[in-house]
Design a protein around this motif. Structure first.
Motif, PDB file in Angstrom:
ATOM      1  N   LEU A  93      55.726  32.827  -5.544  1.00 21.29           N
ATOM      2  CA  LEU A  93      54.269  32.776  -5.570  1.00 21.29           C
ATOM      3  C   LEU A  93      53.731  31.501  -4.920  1.00 21.29           C
ATOM      4  N   ALA A  94      54.411  30.387  -5.107  1.00 21.64           N
ATOM      5  CA  ALA A  94      53.991  29.138  -4.458  1.00 21.64           C
ATOM      6  C   ALA A  94      54.110  29.267  -2.939  1.00 21.64           C
ATOM      7  N   HIS A  95      55.210  29.856  -2.484  1.00 20.61           N
ATOM      8  CA  HIS A  95      55.400  30.051  -1.048  1.00 20.61           C
ATOM      9  C   HIS A  95      54.312  30.993  -0.500  1.00 20.61           C
ATOM     10  N   ALA A  96      54.043  32.061  -1.230  1.00 18.29           N
ATOM     11  CA  ALA A  96      53.017  33.010  -0.802  1.00 18.29           C
ATOM     12  C   ALA A  96      51.654  32.326  -0.714  1.00 18.29           C
ATOM     13  N   ARG A  97      51.348  31.501  -1.690  1.00 23.20           N
ATOM     14  CA  ARG A  97      50.056  30.797  -1.685  1.00 23.20           C
ATOM     15  C   ARG A  97      49.948  29.882  -0.466  1.00 23.20           C
ATOM     16  N   ASN A  98      51.014  29.163  -0.162  1.00 25.74           N
ATOM     17  CA  ASN A  98      51.014  28.289   1.013  1.00 25.74           C
ATOM     18  C   ASN A  98      50.812  29.087   2.294  1.00 25.74           C
ATOM     19  N   VAL A  99      51.486  30.228   2.398  1.00 24.77           N
ATOM     20  CA  VAL A  99      51.339  31.068   3.588  1.00 24.77           C
ATOM     21  C   VAL A  99      49.908  31.579   3.695  1.00 24.77           C
ATOM     22  N   LEU A 100      49.349  32.032   2.584  1.00 21.10           N
ATOM     23  CA  LEU A 100      47.979  32.552   2.609  1.00 21.10           C
ATOM     24  C   LEU A 100      46.978  31.482   3.031  1.00 21.10           C
ATOM     25  N   LEU A 101      47.203  30.250   2.609  1.00 28.43           N
ATOM     26  CA  LEU A 101      46.296  29.161   2.965  1.00 28.43           C
ATOM     27  C   LEU A 101      46.450  28.725   4.419  1.00 28.43           C
ATOM     28  N   ALA A 102      47.657  28.848   4.955  1.00 30.77           N
ATOM     29  CA  ALA A 102      47.944  28.284   6.274  1.00 30.77           C
ATOM     30  C   ALA A 102      47.934  29.294   7.418  1.00 30.77           C
ATOM     31  N   GLU A 103      48.179  30.559   7.125  1.00 31.82           N
ATOM     32  CA  GLU A 103      48.355  31.538   8.195  1.00 31.82           C
ATOM     33  C   GLU A 103      47.387  32.702   8.050  1.00 31.82           C
ATOM     34  N   GLN A 104      47.218  33.399   9.128  1.00 28.66           N
ATOM     35  CA  GLN A 104      46.484  34.661   9.111  1.00 28.66           C
ATOM     36  C   GLN A 104      47.515  35.778   8.963  1.00 28.66           C
ATOM     37  N   ALA A 105      47.820  36.125   7.737  1.00 33.37           N
ATOM     38  CA  ALA A 105      48.809  37.166   7.472  1.00 33.37           C
ATOM     39  C   ALA A 105      48.226  38.151   6.472  1.00 33.37           C
ATOM     40  N   SER A 106      48.644  39.393   6.586  1.00 27.56           N
ATOM     41  CA  SER A 106      48.156  40.395   5.645  1.00 27.56           C
ATOM     42  C   SER A 106      48.845  40.210   4.296  1.00 27.56           C
ATOM     43  N   LEU A 107      48.187  40.676   3.242  1.00 35.80           N
ATOM     44  CA  LEU A 107      48.777  40.592   1.910  1.00 35.80           C
ATOM     45  C   LEU A 107      50.102  41.339   1.858  1.00 35.80           C
ATOM     46  N   LYS A 108      50.160  42.472   2.526  1.00 37.89           N
ATOM     47  CA  LYS A 108      51.397  43.265   2.544  1.00 37.89           C
ATOM     48  C   LYS A 108      52.533  42.464   3.173  1.00 37.89           C
ATOM     49  N   ASP A 109      52.279  41.811   4.282  1.00 37.36           N
ATOM     50  CA  ASP A 109      53.304  41.007   4.948  1.00 37.36           C
ATOM     51  C   ASP A 109      53.760  39.837   4.071  1.00 37.36           C
ATOM     52  N   VAL A 110      52.811  39.161   3.455  1.00 36.50           N
ATOM     53  CA  VAL A 110      53.144  38.024   2.601  1.00 36.50           C
ATOM     54  C   VAL A 110      53.937  38.489   1.389  1.00 36.50           C
ATOM     55  N   ALA A 111      53.490  39.557   0.761  1.00 36.24           N
ATOM     56  CA  ALA A 111      54.186  40.090  -0.411  1.00 36.24           C
ATOM     57  C   ALA A 111      55.623  40.447  -0.054  1.00 36.24           C
ATOM     58  N   PHE A 112      55.806  41.143   1.051  1.00 38.85           N
ATOM     59  CA  PHE A 112      57.145  41.546   1.468  1.00 38.85           C
ATOM     60  C   PHE A 112      58.006  40.335   1.805  1.00 38.85           C
ATOM     61  N   ARG A 113      57.418  39.359   2.470  1.00 33.56           N
ATOM     62  CA  ARG A 113      58.148  38.158   2.883  1.00 33.56           C
ATOM     63  C   ARG A 113      58.748  37.412   1.686  1.00 33.56           C
ATOM     64  N   VAL A 114      58.027  37.418   0.572  1.00 28.56           N
ATOM     65  CA  VAL A 114      58.508  36.680  -0.600  1.00 28.56           C
ATOM     66  C   VAL A 114      59.207  37.573  -1.630  1.00 28.56           C
ATOM     67  N   GLY A 115      59.458  38.832  -1.254  1.00 25.31           N
ATOM     68  CA  GLY A 115      60.307  39.660  -2.098  1.00 25.31           C
ATOM     69  C   GLY A 115      59.628  40.695  -2.961  1.00 25.31           C
ATOM     70  N   TYR A 116      58.341  40.919  -2.748  1.00 25.47           N
ATOM     71  CA  TYR A 116      57.653  41.975  -3.497  1.00 25.47           C
ATOM     72  C   TYR A 116      57.580  43.212  -2.619  1.00 25.47           C
ATOM     73  N   ASN A 117      58.110  44.318  -3.100  1.00 20.37           N
ATOM     74  CA  ASN A 117      58.084  45.558  -2.334  1.00 20.37           C
ATOM     75  C   ASN A 117      56.766  46.305  -2.490  1.00 20.37           C
ATOM     76  N   HIS A 118      56.016  45.972  -3.535  1.00 19.83           N
ATOM     77  CA  HIS A 118      54.733  46.630  -3.787  1.00 19.83           C
ATOM     78  C   HIS A 118      53.636  45.572  -3.859  1.00 19.83           C
ATOM     79  N   VAL A 119      52.631  45.741  -3.034  1.00 16.55           N
ATOM     80  CA  VAL A 119      51.536  44.779  -2.969  1.00 16.55           C
ATOM     81  C   VAL A 119      50.849  44.656  -4.322  1.00 16.55           C
ATOM     82  N   SER A 120      50.728  45.746  -5.044  1.00 18.01           N
ATOM     83  CA  SER A 120      50.041  45.700  -6.343  1.00 18.01           C
ATOM     84  C   SER A 120      50.782  44.788  -7.321  1.00 18.01           C
ATOM     85  N   ASN A 121      52.107  44.825  -7.310  1.00 19.51           N
ATOM     86  CA  ASN A 121      52.889  43.927  -8.176  1.00 19.51           C
ATOM     87  C   ASN A 121      52.682  42.467  -7.762  1.00 19.51           C
ATOM     88  N   PHE A 122      52.632  42.238  -6.464  1.00 25.21           N
ATOM     89  CA  PHE A 122      52.389  40.892  -5.956  1.00 25.21           C
ATOM     90  C   PHE A 122      51.014  40.387  -6.396  1.00 25.21           C
TER      91      PHE A 122
END
Length: 139
Positions: A93-122
């Motif tokens: 979650l910390a890594h995801a937060r950093n990515v969301l703050l620094a990059e233009q990435a979709s929630l789906k991409d960020v969730a998958f990148r950090v190991g969540y297969n379902h965006v809703s769980n993320f």
């Protein structure tokens, strides 16, 4: 970034205090980790976080560290203030937060990148951790 680091330090201190209070309530003293065990727990943490998308299981980590699962989790609590699973979740979650703050990435991409297969769980985990949904942290 400094605020993130400060928040992380405060959370870690609170977790350590909570663990110490819980240990006192139990009325039993856990055996301290040996130097070999401390090194093994640090190596297990490194292995755990090396691939957050497909991390090793608790059993695999324990086997690699030559510790029981219970002892490995206890070592994580002593050294990092959280269980193996909690450390993984918090780092994801910390890594995801950093990515969301620094990059233009979709929630789906960020969730998958950090190991969540379902965006809703993320989204659920992120909101529980940070008190606001991830969309509010988009950079």
């Amino acid at each position: 970034m400094r605020t993130l680091m400060m928040e992380g330090a405060v959370i870690q201190l609170l977790a350590l205090q909570a663990a110490a209070a819980q240990q006192q309530r139990r009325g039993r003293k856990q055996r301290e980790l040996s130097a070999r065990e401390r090194d093994a727990v640090h190596e297990a943490r490194r292995r755990l976080l090396a691939d957050m998308h497909q991390p090793p299981t608790l059993g695999e980590l324990a086997l690699g560290a030559d510790l029981s699962e219970k002892r490995l989790n206890m070592g994580f609590r002593q050294l990092f203030g959280a269980t193996v699973f909690e450390v993984l979740r918090n780092e994801r979650l910390a890594h995801a937060r950093n990515v969301l703050l620094a990059e233009q990435a979709s929630l789906k991409d960020v969730a998958f990148r950090v190991g969540y297969n379902h965006v809703s769980n993320f989204i659920t985990a992120f909101t529980a951790r940070y008190g606001a949904p991830p969309r509010q942290h988009l950079g």
